[in-house]
Design a protein around this motif. Structure first.
Motif, PDB file in Angstrom:
ATOM      1  N   MET A  81       0.802  -1.224   0.000  1.00  0.00           N
ATOM      2  CA  MET A  81       0.000   0.000   0.000  1.00  0.00           C
ATOM      3  C   MET A  81       0.832   1.270   0.000  1.00  0.00           C
ATOM      4  SD  MET A  81      -3.379  -0.522   2.424  1.00  0.00           S
ATOM      5  CE  MET A  81      -3.058   0.983   3.217  1.00  0.00           C
ATOM      6  N   ILE A  82       1.958   1.293   0.753  1.00  0.00           N
ATOM      7  CA  ILE A  82       2.613   2.584   1.005  1.00  0.00           C
ATOM      8  C   ILE A  82       4.084   2.681   0.640  1.00  0.00           C
ATOM      9  CG2 ILE A  82       0.981   3.088   2.859  1.00  0.00           C
ATOM     10  CD1 ILE A  82       3.265   2.597   4.868  1.00  0.00           C
ATOM     11  N   GLU A  83       4.799   1.587   0.533  1.00  0.00           N
ATOM     12  CA  GLU A  83       6.252   1.663   0.345  1.00  0.00           C
ATOM     13  C   GLU A  83       6.612   2.394  -0.952  1.00  0.00           C
ATOM     14  OE1 GLU A  83       9.029  -1.370   2.305  1.00  0.00           O
ATOM     15  OE2 GLU A  83       8.935  -1.951   0.197  1.00  0.00           O
ATOM     16  N   GLY A  84       7.485   3.389  -0.824  1.00  0.00           N
ATOM     17  CA  GLY A  84       7.925   4.178  -1.951  1.00  0.00           C
ATOM     18  C   GLY A  84       6.933   5.235  -2.395  1.00  0.00           C
ATOM     19  N   ARG A  85       5.799   5.296  -1.732  1.00  0.00           N
ATOM     20  CA  ARG A  85       4.749   6.231  -2.143  1.00  0.00           C
ATOM     21  C   ARG A  85       4.723   7.459  -1.244  1.00  0.00           C
ATOM     22  NH1 ARG A  85      -0.658   3.256  -3.479  1.00  0.00           N
ATOM     23  NH2 ARG A  85      -0.981   5.210  -4.565  1.00  0.00           N
ATOM     24  N   GLU A  86       4.129   8.508  -1.770  1.00  0.00           N
ATOM     25  CA  GLU A  86       3.934   9.722  -0.989  1.00  0.00           C
ATOM     26  C   GLU A  86       2.691   9.544  -0.127  1.00  0.00           C
ATOM     27  OE1 GLU A  86       2.825  14.068  -2.301  1.00  0.00           O
ATOM     28  OE2 GLU A  86       4.915  13.605  -2.806  1.00  0.00           O
TER      29      GLU A  86
END
Length: 143
Positions: A81-86
């Motif tokens: 869901m979130i890794e590497g994302r803003e």
């Protein structure tokens, strides 16, 4: 002589800017909501690290510990869901926990990460301390 003075002035100015940049606390925890931060890595199903070095503990949720049943799956789901994302982070009442991790609600685009972890069965609702403003909303995700 004017040319030498101008050169010395520029060198001094550059040195002052350089010293200021070295001493500026870029890595300090922000006291306001951290918006537009990017996730470096997921540590476990309810904790992750930002590129700025801050670790974040999601509030109102508790995921299984790594090595426990469901721990790896919970971590993998959160990473997807979130890794590497803003992400956008929202503070409740406490800034950090006793381990120095930021206590936050997290959003990726329009997805409420804390709630989605519970809704998908990768974490349960966990009320701790005064950081409970959104726990009822997260708890309602099972309905």
């Amino acid at each position: 002589m004017k040319k030498l003075t101008a050169i010395l002035f520029l060198i001094t100015l550059i040195l002052v800017i350089f010293v200021f940049a070295l001493n500026y606390p870029f890595d300090k925890i922000k006291t306001e909501d951290n918006n537009g931060e990017r996730v470096l890595r997921v540590i476990d199903g309810d904790t992750f690290e930002l590129y700025n070095g801050n670790k974040v503990r999601l509030i109102c949720v508790d995921a299984p510990e790594l090595g426990s049943k469901g721990g790896e799956e919970s971590k993998e789901f959160l990473a997807e869901m979130i890794e590497g994302r803003e992400i956008r982070l929202e503070k409740d009442s406490s800034e950090t926990d006793r381990y120095g991790r930021l206590l936050r609600y997290a959003y990726v685009e329009d997805v409420f990460v804390n709630k989605e972890l519970v809704r998908q069965g990768y974490a349960s609702v966990f009320r701790y301390g005064n950081d409970t403003r959104r726990c009822d909303e997260i708890d309602g995700s099972m309905n």
